[in-house]
Scaffold this motif. Structure first.
Motif, mmCIF file in Angstrom:
data_model
loop_
_atom_site.group_PDB
_atom_site.id
_atom_site.type_symbol
_atom_site.label_atom_id
_atom_site.label_comp_id
_atom_site.label_asym_id
_atom_site.label_seq_id
_atom_site.Cartn_x
_atom_site.Cartn_y
_atom_site.Cartn_z
ATOM 1 N N VAL A 138 0.839 -1.200 0.000
ATOM 2 C CA VAL A 138 0.000 0.000 0.000
ATOM 3 C C VAL A 138 0.869 1.243 0.000
ATOM 4 C CG1 VAL A 138 -1.953 -1.113 1.149
ATOM 5 C CG2 VAL A 138 -0.214 -0.001 2.527
ATOM 6 N N LYS A 139 0.294 2.337 -0.470
ATOM 7 C CA LYS A 139 1.002 3.613 -0.430
ATOM 8 C C LYS A 139 0.055 4.654 0.145
ATOM 9 C CE LYS A 139 -0.135 5.275 -5.046
ATOM 10 N NZ LYS A 139 0.373 5.904 -6.243
ATOM 11 N N THR A 140 0.622 5.620 0.785
ATOM 12 C CA THR A 140 -0.146 6.716 1.358
ATOM 13 C C THR A 140 -0.417 7.747 0.282
ATOM 14 O OG1 THR A 140 0.905 6.344 3.498
ATOM 15 C CG2 THR A 140 -0.141 8.496 3.149
ATOM 16 N N VAL A 141 -1.640 8.227 0.248
ATOM 17 C CA VAL A 141 -2.017 9.270 -0.691
ATOM 18 C C VAL A 141 -2.018 10.578 0.068
ATOM 19 C CG1 VAL A 141 -3.847 10.120 -2.197
ATOM 20 C CG2 VAL A 141 -3.406 7.666 -2.047
ATOM 21 N N ASP A 142 -1.228 11.538 -0.400
ATOM 22 C CA ASP A 142 -1.175 12.850 0.228
ATOM 23 C C ASP A 142 -2.337 13.683 -0.303
ATOM 24 O OD1 ASP A 142 -0.662 15.364 1.226
ATOM 25 O OD2 ASP A 142 1.443 15.370 0.654
#
Length: 145
Positions: A138-142
């Motif tokens: 997963v990646k964090t969405v800014d």
């Protein structure tokens, strides 16, 4: 002519430098969520075996610096059967390169569990009671960008 050769050499060097920087692994933490779905009635046994035979290995990898943090979640309520999972383990790795390297855990496992026969039998049981298991990077969405 000499100026043209120098321009070509500098151009090639700049291109190689840019390629090397693009290929260099990021030092940003890399997160993977691991989902476990146990057969009905076996989730508690899975958790017991996970805590005994896998969590110590994860803690050791935190000590080694490969991982930054590990935690487990479980749903508060139930969902439909096709979307059901019992436990989600989230691991924050030091970076993507570390998360994807092929680490030989054999020596660590022998150190943590000298009785390898019991360890192997219990790990086999832990995976036997699973209906499904999947991993999700997963990646964090800014949201402010």
């Amino acid at each position: 002519m000499r100026a043209l050769v120098l321009m070509c050499v500098f151009g090639i060097a700049a291109s190689l430098n840019a390629s090397a920087q693009a290929a260099a692994p990021s030092d940003k933490p890399f997160v993977i969520e691991y989902y476990y779905k146990a057969r009905w009635g076996y989730a508690d046994e899975f958790l017991k075996l996970f805590k005994k035979n896998h969590y110590p290995l994860l803690k050791k990898e935190i000590e080694m610096g490969r991982m930054l943090k590990v935690w487990m979640d479980q749903p508060r309520y139930h969902t439909t059967e096709d979307g059901r999972w019992d436990y989600r383990v989230t691991i924050v790795f030091k970076n993507a390169a570390v998360a994807n390297e092929d680490l030989d855990e054999t020596a660590i496992k022998k150190q943590l569990w000298p009785d390898q026969e019991t360890y192997a039998r219990e790990e086999q049981r832990r995976f036997t009671i699973l209906e499904a298991h999947w991993d999700l990077p997963v990646k964090t969405v800014d949201l402010d960008k």
